[in-house]
Design a protein around this motif. Sequence first.
Motif, PDB file in Angstrom:
ATOM      1  N   ALA A 202      19.567   5.205  11.934  1.00 35.17           N
ATOM      2  CA  ALA A 202      19.394   3.521  12.023  1.00 35.17           C
ATOM      3  C   ALA A 202      18.362   3.294  11.268  1.00 35.17           C
ATOM      4  O   ALA A 202      17.953   2.165  10.896  1.00 35.17           O
ATOM      5  CB  ALA A 202      19.458   3.286  13.490  1.00 35.17           C
ATOM      6  N   VAL A 203      17.269   4.013  10.985  1.00 32.04           N
ATOM      7  CA  VAL A 203      16.290   4.071   9.970  1.00 32.04           C
ATOM      8  C   VAL A 203      15.830   5.270   9.454  1.00 32.04           C
ATOM      9  O   VAL A 203      16.102   6.295   9.648  1.00 32.04           O
ATOM     10  CB  VAL A 203      14.781   3.892  11.119  1.00 32.04           C
ATOM     11  N   VAL A 204      15.863   5.178   8.023  1.00 27.41           N
ATOM     12  CA  VAL A 204      15.859   6.209   7.064  1.00 27.41           C
ATOM     13  C   VAL A 204      14.570   6.240   6.509  1.00 27.41           C
ATOM     14  O   VAL A 204      14.267   5.267   5.827  1.00 27.41           O
ATOM     15  CB  VAL A 204      16.967   6.092   6.146  1.00 27.41           C
ATOM     16  N   PRO A 205      13.969   7.377   6.458  1.00 29.43           N
ATOM     17  CA  PRO A 205      12.460   7.509   5.585  1.00 29.43           C
ATOM     18  C   PRO A 205      12.628   7.374   4.277  1.00 29.43           C
ATOM     19  O   PRO A 205      13.736   7.552   3.543  1.00 29.43           O
ATOM     20  CB  PRO A 205      12.260   9.245   5.721  1.00 29.43           C
ATOM     21  N   ALA A 206      11.718   6.632   3.597  1.00 26.43           N
ATOM     22  CA  ALA A 206      11.786   6.176   2.309  1.00 26.43           C
ATOM     23  C   ALA A 206      10.913   6.800   1.314  1.00 26.43           C
ATOM     24  O   ALA A 206      10.319   6.129   0.423  1.00 26.43           O
ATOM     25  CB  ALA A 206      11.583   4.532   2.183  1.00 26.43           C
ATOM     26  N   PHE A 207      10.538   7.993   1.689  1.00 27.94           N
ATOM     27  CA  PHE A 207       9.319   8.753   0.788  1.00 27.94           C
ATOM     28  C   PHE A 207       9.543  10.209   0.829  1.00 27.94           C
ATOM     29  O   PHE A 207      10.551  10.630   1.526  1.00 27.94           O
ATOM     30  CB  PHE A 207       7.835   8.612   1.647  1.00 27.94           C
TER      31      PHE A 207
ATOM     32  N   VAL B  73       0.869  -1.161   0.076  1.00 30.10           N
ATOM     33  CA  VAL B  73      -0.117   0.122  -0.070  1.00 30.10           C
ATOM     34  C   VAL B  73       0.674   1.216  -0.087  1.00 30.10           C
ATOM     35  O   VAL B  73       0.548   2.033  -0.731  1.00 30.10           O
ATOM     36  CB  VAL B  73      -0.916  -0.128   1.089  1.00 30.10           C
ATOM     37  N   ALA B  74       1.735   1.210   0.717  1.00 22.80           N
ATOM     38  CA  ALA B  74       2.787   2.559   0.686  1.00 22.80           C
ATOM     39  C   ALA B  74       4.173   1.966   1.449  1.00 22.80           C
ATOM     40  O   ALA B  74       4.205   1.010   1.990  1.00 22.80           O
ATOM     41  CB  ALA B  74       2.199   3.228   2.035  1.00 22.80           C
ATOM     42  N   GLN B  75       5.115   2.679   0.956  1.00 23.09           N
ATOM     43  CA  GLN B  75       6.452   2.655   1.256  1.00 23.09           C
ATOM     44  C   GLN B  75       6.700   3.568   2.678  1.00 23.09           C
ATOM     45  O   GLN B  75       6.366   4.705   2.475  1.00 23.09           O
ATOM     46  CB  GLN B  75       7.513   2.759   0.336  1.00 23.09           C
ATOM     47  N   VAL B  76       7.736   3.289   3.494  1.00 24.81           N
ATOM     48  CA  VAL B  76       7.675   3.994   4.726  1.00 24.81           C
ATOM     49  C   VAL B  76       9.068   4.381   4.978  1.00 24.81           C
ATOM     50  O   VAL B  76       9.483   5.509   5.114  1.00 24.81           O
ATOM     51  CB  VAL B  76       7.006   3.625   5.881  1.00 24.81           C
ATOM     52  N   HIS B  77       9.947   3.531   5.347  1.00 27.76           N
ATOM     53  CA  HIS B  77      11.352   3.725   5.592  1.00 27.76           C
ATOM     54  C   HIS B  77      12.372   2.424   5.293  1.00 27.76           C
ATOM     55  O   HIS B  77      11.815   1.166   4.848  1.00 27.76           O
ATOM     56  CB  HIS B  77      11.416   3.970   6.978  1.00 27.76           C
TER      57      HIS B  77
END
Length: 258
Positions: A253-258, A95-99
């Motif tokens: 450590a976590v990177v936004p993907a949008f 449904v959507a990409q997040v990170h």
Amino acid sequence: MKKLLATAALLAASLTAHAAETLSVAATPVPHAEILEFVKPQLAKEGVDLQIKVFTDYVQPNLQVAQKRLDANFFQHQPYLDEFNKSRGTDLVTVAQVHVEPFGIYSQKIKKLDEVREGAVVAIPSDATNGGRALLLLEKAGLITLKDSANILATPKDIAENPKKLKFKELEAATLPRVLNQVDLALINTNYALEAKLNPTQDALLLEGKESPYANILVARPDNKDSDAVQKLAKALNTPAVKQFIEEKYKGAVVPAF
């Protein structure tokens, strides 16, 4: 009396119309459930009661959505979903990409990768996509060479060159932080590293770059992916506020993907 009954009926209808729609979403604890908790108040304002169901494995969240026991999940990347659908006969959809959670190489026995000894024991995830992802990162580190560097489903059998004669242990992804002190190297998904209080940007000997194709996704079924509640969640997960939350809380450590 009739007027009273009519008024009561109208009131009941009004309350029903304005009642929050429940949306049950499976997630692994860190960072997925934390990100969902962050957007939960916003969804409540939009009439969605977000129910977060926390899991510590990568199988049940998909099975329970496919079986319509839960509405959606948020824990995996596209290659894993593709392989799961293929092997389990499910038809879950993105449904959507997040990170992105950059995958890392960790050790409690060495400080640098050039200290890897001959015959070192390396623990990697046993599922096809994360196992292949681990081997690709080991190739990037110069420790092995694969027969096909484009094969995201590579296994130890697909190693062409292994100059240090590394020995591989394939284990369930969730167990890898717990065996870190028993092996020379462990390749760990960032969500499990964070749960184990590892700091990927400080503790990993090598971390995937931000260009990683393994974006974590919101997943639902074909029959509910376009529902108001699922679409409201997808929109909420792709806001500037969530981007800021991810950047400030996880510090790379976590990177936004949008």
